[in-house]
Design an enzyme around this catalytic site. Structure first.
Site, PDB file in Angstrom:
ATOM      1  CG  ASP A 268      -8.799  -4.040  -2.855  1.00  0.00           C
ATOM      2  OD1 ASP A 268      -9.974  -3.910  -2.487  1.00  0.00           O
ATOM      3  OD2 ASP A 268      -8.171  -3.171  -3.484  1.00  0.00           O
TER       4      ASP A 268
ATOM      5  CG  HIS B 214      -2.079   0.924   1.078  1.00  0.00           C
ATOM      6  ND1 HIS B 214      -1.988   2.268   1.331  1.00  0.00           N
ATOM      7  CD2 HIS B 214      -3.337   0.694   0.642  1.00  0.00           C
ATOM      8  CE1 HIS B 214      -3.160   2.818   1.077  1.00  0.00           C
ATOM      9  NE2 HIS B 214      -3.985   1.893   0.654  1.00  0.00           N
TER      10      HIS B 214
HETATM   11  N1  ACO Z   1       4.149  -7.783  -4.946  1.00  0.00           N
HETATM   12  C1  ACO Z   1       5.495  -7.804  -5.108  1.00  0.00           C
HETATM   13  N2  ACO Z   1       6.283  -6.722  -4.934  1.00  0.00           N
HETATM   14  C2  ACO Z   1       5.696  -5.574  -4.578  1.00  0.00           C
HETATM   15  C3  ACO Z   1       4.304  -5.464  -4.409  1.00  0.00           C
HETATM   16  C4  ACO Z   1       3.514  -6.621  -4.602  1.00  0.00           C
HETATM   17  N3  ACO Z   1       2.201  -6.587  -4.443  1.00  0.00           N
HETATM   18  N4  ACO Z   1       3.978  -4.192  -4.068  1.00  0.00           N
HETATM   19  C5  ACO Z   1       5.136  -3.518  -4.039  1.00  0.00           C
HETATM   20  N5  ACO Z   1       6.181  -4.346  -4.341  1.00  0.00           N
HETATM   21  C6  ACO Z   1       7.610  -3.988  -4.331  1.00  0.00           C
HETATM   22  C7  ACO Z   1       7.966  -3.159  -5.569  1.00  0.00           C
HETATM   23  O1  ACO Z   1       8.386  -3.966  -6.638  1.00  0.00           O
HETATM   24  C8  ACO Z   1       9.070  -2.302  -5.014  1.00  0.00           C
HETATM   25  O2  ACO Z   1      10.241  -3.090  -4.922  1.00  0.00           O
HETATM   26  P1  ACO Z   1      11.710  -2.417  -5.129  1.00  0.00           P
HETATM   27  O3  ACO Z   1      11.858  -1.460  -4.002  1.00  0.00           O
HETATM   28  O4  ACO Z   1      12.638  -3.580  -5.086  1.00  0.00           O
HETATM   29  O5  ACO Z   1      11.664  -1.743  -6.474  1.00  0.00           O
HETATM   30  C9  ACO Z   1       8.638  -2.014  -3.573  1.00  0.00           C
HETATM   31  O6  ACO Z   1       7.828  -3.138  -3.209  1.00  0.00           O
HETATM   32  C10 ACO Z   1       7.838  -0.720  -3.414  1.00  0.00           C
HETATM   33  O7  ACO Z   1       6.714  -0.775  -4.282  1.00  0.00           O
HETATM   34  P2  ACO Z   1       6.133   0.455  -5.102  1.00  0.00           P
HETATM   35  O8  ACO Z   1       5.392  -0.062  -6.293  1.00  0.00           O
HETATM   36  O9  ACO Z   1       7.220   1.442  -5.338  1.00  0.00           O
HETATM   37  O10 ACO Z   1       5.137   1.076  -4.055  1.00  0.00           O
HETATM   38  P3  ACO Z   1       3.963   2.070  -4.377  1.00  0.00           P
HETATM   39  O11 ACO Z   1       3.654   2.761  -3.106  1.00  0.00           O
HETATM   40  O12 ACO Z   1       4.276   2.903  -5.573  1.00  0.00           O
HETATM   41  O13 ACO Z   1       2.734   1.104  -4.797  1.00  0.00           O
HETATM   42  C11 ACO Z   1       0.888  -0.360  -4.674  1.00  0.00           C
HETATM   43  C12 ACO Z   1       1.732   0.689  -3.941  1.00  0.00           C
HETATM   44  C13 ACO Z   1       0.464   0.182  -6.054  1.00  0.00           C
HETATM   45  C14 ACO Z   1      -0.382  -0.633  -3.876  1.00  0.00           C
HETATM   46  C15 ACO Z   1       1.727  -1.652  -4.839  1.00  0.00           C
HETATM   47  O14 ACO Z   1       2.088  -2.159  -3.568  1.00  0.00           O
HETATM   48  C16 ACO Z   1       0.993  -2.720  -5.653  1.00  0.00           C
HETATM   49  O15 ACO Z   1       1.065  -2.711  -6.885  1.00  0.00           O
HETATM   50  N6  ACO Z   1       0.261  -3.670  -4.969  1.00  0.00           N
HETATM   51  C17 ACO Z   1      -0.512  -4.674  -5.678  1.00  0.00           C
HETATM   52  C18 ACO Z   1      -1.829  -4.072  -6.172  1.00  0.00           C
HETATM   53  C19 ACO Z   1      -2.813  -3.809  -5.065  1.00  0.00           C
HETATM   54  O16 ACO Z   1      -3.066  -4.657  -4.211  1.00  0.00           O
HETATM   55  N7  ACO Z   1      -3.423  -2.608  -5.113  1.00  0.00           N
HETATM   56  C20 ACO Z   1      -4.464  -2.210  -4.153  1.00  0.00           C
HETATM   57  C21 ACO Z   1      -3.986  -1.158  -3.220  1.00  0.00           C
HETATM   58  S1  ACO Z   1      -5.216  -0.772  -2.038  1.00  0.00           S
HETATM   59  C22 ACO Z   1      -6.284   0.220  -2.855  1.00  0.00           C
HETATM   60  O17 ACO Z   1      -5.955   0.940  -3.772  1.00  0.00           O
HETATM   61  C23 ACO Z   1      -7.618   0.197  -2.447  1.00  0.00           C
END
Ligand code: ACO
Length: 428
Positions: free
Chosen positions: A364, A307
């Protein structure tokens, strides 16, 4: 003297005011920085940028706190109702009994939608995703109520738009579902509460009685409370920025629905169930899928994990996980996908990759399992989220308008070509 931040640019010092919120959150006000120095700030994805000051929702991602108008999400989910929470978010205070009854009656009175909506609905191919149908139906309200386009409407006029959209949304949701099935629509029943009414419109069939199970409608009500607001996320920021151009409430909410649709935002609940089913169909080897999620060359991400702001735990996910257990037990359903979900969660919570990056289940991760148990089809999951988020979008739009906020318009750092002469087509 109040606190200031000092910034030195090209050897010149600038003092920027520090703003403090009611929960001691601090921000550097850079609004005059460009005018004074020519510099802007750059922040991809607005990860560290406040776009407004708001009195609606407080969340502390490090401590896992979420409050609507000062009331904890745990307290509201346990003791309140979605309609009461909607009132609280939009008008700022819990209603008295009399005020609430009037509000609730008013909502019931406006649940019916114009018959011509059926013609519009008929124009959609049956394979249309219901999120697209929903956002379109919400925009049609600008045509049925053109007076809603006037940005300088009286507070009573704005209030009527608020009541109408809250009242009609369950009807749009249910009719989008019926259209997809090719079934005749069911009309709203003013004698039923918000969730029960929507459920009967979704599931009643000609010639078949449908009795709403209170376990189902109460569980749905709780889910909607948990989704009702979440401060300046992607869809809410979209609603505020759309409304900042003085677009109507209906147009702004429609924009929010589209922003919510994507799999990195509200669309994650559909993506989670699809992912869990894939894992199950693939033999249920959670270790294999964990490895895929960690592999930077593999686009797969563990949906429902991570998140932008919660870096400890998502308080909504805790409530939902417990609710999933309760609902499945009460309805006597055994869902093998729940076991896959719990297995994945247990592994992720003890895995260095996830722990280091502070990736925890978000709202979610378990919501889809409950929706499925309630009989709601997968492509309607994000639609349910939109219904839940509606009071938050309304409250944020209203606050933005009442504060007379300026039109939203970020700046950029241009990295394209410098000036170059045009070469006529004949010479290329
Ligand atoms: N699975 C694997 N790796 C992940 C995940 C995941 N679900 N989420 C983040 N990471 C990793 C990224 O690859 C990144 O790794 P790095 O530092 O080695 O490059 C690190 O964790 C940070 O992730 P970011 O994408 O930079 O974090 P951001 O805050 O931009 O994104 C987000 C947050 C979009 C929710 C992300 O965690 C994600 O895509 N999750 C899966 C989708 C999801 O469940 N979305 C619902 C969110 S809740 C809502 O909107 C109601």
């Amino acid at each position: 003297m109040s606190e200031t931040a000092k910034i030195i640019l090209d050897g010149k010092e600038y003092n920027l005011p520090v703003v403090e919120g009611s929960e001691n959150e601090k921000a550097i006000d850079i609004s005059q920085l460009r005018a004074q120095s020519g510099y802007i700030t750059l922040d991809y994805g607005y990860k560290n940028t406040g776009s407004t000051s708001s009195a609606i929702t407080f969340l502390d991602g490090e401590k896992g706190i979420l409050r609507y108008r000062g009331y904890s999400i745990e307290d509201l989910a346990e003791n309140s109702s979605f309609m009461e929470v909607a009132y609280l978010l939009i008008y700022g205070e819990l209603p008295s009994k009399d005020v609430f009854e009037k509000f609730d009656q008013n909502i019931r009175k406006h649940t019916l939608i114009h018959e011509d909506i059926k013609k519009i609905l008929d124009g959609f191919p049956s394979k249309s995703h219901p999120m697209g149908v929903l956002s379109s139906l919400v925009t049609t309200q600008t045509a049925f109520y053109p007076e809603s386009l006037d940005p300088s409407r009286s507070p009573e006029g704005v209030d009527l738009s608020i009541i109408r959209i809250l009242a009609k949304m369950p009807t749009f949701v249910a009719w989008a579902h019926k259209h997809k099935l090719g079934h005749p629509v069911v009309y709203p029943n003013v004698n039923m509460d918000y969730c029960s009414n929507m459920l009967q419109m979704m599931f009643k069939m000609p010639g078949n009685d449908y009795d709403v199970d209170p376990v189902v409608s109460n569980a749905l009500d709780k889910l909607l409370i948990l989704h009702a607001d979440h401060e300046q996320n992607c869809s809410t920021s979209t609603v505020r920025i759309t409304g900042s151009s003085r677009a109507s409430l209906y147009a702004s909410v429609s924009a929010g629905i589209n922003a919510l649709w994507g799999p990195l935002h509200g669309g994650a609940n559909q993506a989670v169930i699809e992912m869990l089913e894939n894992i199950k169909a693939d033999g249920g080897d959670t270790k294999k899928w964990m490895a895929k999620a960690k592999d930077k060359d593999d686009p797969f991400r563990l949906m429902g994990f991570g998140h932008r702001v919660y870096k400890n735990f998502d308080p909504r996910a805790r409530i939902i996980k417990k609710a999933a257990d309760d609902v499945l037990e009460k309805l006597g359903i055994q869902d093998p996908v729940l076991d896959v979900a719990k297995g994945l969660e247990a592994e992720a919570l003890s895995d260095d990759y996830f722990v280091e990056r502070k990736l925890y289940p978000n709202v979610d991760f378990y919501s889809g399992i409950i929706y499925r148990a309630l009989g709601i089809p997968v492509d309607m999951f994000t639609v349910m989220f939109a219904l839940g988020r509606l009071p938050g979008w309304i409250a944020q739009w209203k606050e933005m308008r009442e504060n007379s906020e300026p039109i939203g318009r970020p700046r950029q750092v241009y990295v394209g070509e410098n000036l170059r002469p045009y070469v006529p087509l004949s010479k290329r």
